[in-house]
Scaffold this motif. Structure first.
Motif, mmCIF file in Angstrom:
data_model
loop_
_atom_site.group_PDB
_atom_site.id
_atom_site.type_symbol
_atom_site.label_atom_id
_atom_site.label_comp_id
_atom_site.label_asym_id
_atom_site.label_seq_id
_atom_site.Cartn_x
_atom_site.Cartn_y
_atom_site.Cartn_z
ATOM 1 N N ILE A 62 0.854 -1.186 0.000
ATOM 2 C CA ILE A 62 0.000 0.000 0.000
ATOM 3 C C ILE A 62 0.894 1.241 0.000
ATOM 4 N N GLY A 63 0.630 2.122 -0.952
ATOM 5 C CA GLY A 63 1.552 3.231 -1.171
ATOM 6 C C GLY A 63 2.722 2.773 -2.019
ATOM 7 N N GLY A 64 2.425 1.888 -2.942
ATOM 8 C CA GLY A 64 3.466 1.243 -3.735
ATOM 9 C C GLY A 64 4.145 2.133 -4.754
ATOM 10 N N THR A 65 3.711 3.379 -4.859
ATOM 11 C CA THR A 65 4.391 4.330 -5.740
ATOM 12 C C THR A 65 5.041 5.461 -4.933
ATOM 13 N N GLY A 66 5.021 5.351 -3.607
ATOM 14 C CA GLY A 66 5.550 6.406 -2.744
ATOM 15 C C GLY A 66 7.018 6.262 -2.427
ATOM 16 N N GLU B 197 -14.190 0.926 -0.406
ATOM 17 C CA GLU B 197 -14.991 -0.045 -1.150
ATOM 18 C C GLU B 197 -14.140 -1.103 -1.850
ATOM 19 N N ASN B 198 -12.971 -0.694 -2.339
ATOM 20 C CA ASN B 198 -12.137 -1.629 -3.096
ATOM 21 C C ASN B 198 -11.046 -2.305 -2.260
ATOM 22 N N TRP B 199 -11.021 -2.037 -0.973
ATOM 23 C CA TRP B 199 -9.935 -2.597 -0.157
ATOM 24 C C TRP B 199 -9.961 -4.131 -0.144
ATOM 25 N N PRO C 289 -6.629 -4.060 -9.029
ATOM 26 C CA PRO C 289 -7.667 -3.192 -8.465
ATOM 27 C C PRO C 289 -7.044 -1.989 -7.751
ATOM 28 N N SER C 290 -7.788 -0.914 -7.685
ATOM 29 C CA SER C 290 -7.254 0.304 -7.085
ATOM 30 C C SER C 290 -7.314 0.241 -5.564
ATOM 31 N N PHE C 291 -6.453 1.035 -4.934
ATOM 32 C CA PHE C 291 -6.506 1.189 -3.479
ATOM 33 C C PHE C 291 -6.455 2.672 -3.167
#
Length: 283
Positions: free
Chosen positions: A10-14, A48-50, A40-42
């Protein structure tokens, strides 16, 4: 051959997440990037998509944006933990902030979740000087900051990512809380001087009181939630004397010394990120 893990970052582009993801991919693990643009988006603002993002996942690396100290973070971590348990996730690795009381409440949710966990508390990132709010004033050659006399053991995101990967992959780190710092505490003035030396530039550092600094941020149109966070970090976190203390947790986990701030500056200057359009060269 050791089995590969399915890991959600989570936060894989940070700042840390992208490095954690890359290191895991290089080791052959199955990585799912948790971000708004992923599929899928987070999105921390929409739960909703978690569940979809956590389906089939073994372990999760959690970074909360913008920081665990902000209002709403605790509720989000509580909901995430419940959904992770319902998805049969095995382990959570949480990136937390060293010396942040509000963040420690979020840590307690993870600790008492019934899942395996590791807490990674990090000091201020080196990368705040080249990837965040300190970059623009460095480029302008004039940095004005409060708490100028406070020493901070800045830590590199490469070290954080390496510790997080170890925690995600090895059970010996279960139920551990690691506090990550650099090997030396320095002031903001000393940090800017190191950057100026590495980039062969004249960068002026000026101490400023916190209220004036915050007012300047507001006048620049900085989003209110980020202004709140900066004020919190400078007043509560940097004002905490415990945050100047140096730990050996990076060496304990990785078997090597932390990346020195001067080595960070030498590597970063090679990218050209600190080169303004009209660079001032020191004779």
């Amino acid at each position: 051959m050791k089995s590969k893990n399915n890991i959600l970052v989570i936060g894989g582009t940070g700042k840390t997440g992208r490095k954690v993801a890359q290191k895991l991919i290089e080791l052959g693990h199955n990585v799912r990037i948790g971000s708004r643009l992923a599929t899928p988006s987070f999105n921390w603002d929409n739960s909703e998509n978690w569940t979809e993002a956590m389906q089939g996942i073994d372990n999760i690396y959690i970074t909360f944006q913008p920081d665990l100290a902000v209002p709403g973070a605790l509720d989000a971590i509580e909901e995430l933990t419940k959904k992770a348990k319902s998805c049969n996730v095995k382990k959570l690795v949480l990136l937390s902030g060293k010396g942040e009381r509000e963040a420690e409440l979020c840590e307690q949710v993870i600790i008492h979740s019934g899942l395996d966990y590791t807490i990674v508390r990090a000091s201020w990132f080196n990368q705040n000087f080249n990837e965040s709010f300190l970059l623009e004033p460095i480029l302008e050659g004039f940095v004005a900051l409060p708490k100028a006399e406070v020493k901070t053991p800045f830590v590199d995101t490469d070290d954080i990512a390496d510790v997080a990967v170890e925690a995600l992959l090895h059970d010996k780190h279960n139920s551990k809380t690691y506090q990550l710092t650099g090997s030396k505490a320095i002031t903001f003035k000393e940090a800017i001087e190191a950057i100026a030396k590495a980039s062969n530039r004249n960068i002026i550092f000026t101490p400023i009181d916190l209220s004036t600094y915050i007012e300047n941020l507001k006048q620049q149109g900085i989003p209110s939630d980020f202004v709140w966070l900066i004020e919190y970090l400078f007043s509560e976190v940097l004002g905490n004397p415990n945050n100047s203390k140096i730990t050996n947790d990076i060496e304990l986990v990785l078997g090597r010394k932390p990346i020195e701030f001067t080595d960070y500056t030498k590597e970063t200057v090679k990218t050209g990120v600190w080169n303004p359009k009209k660079q001032i060269i020191i004779n």
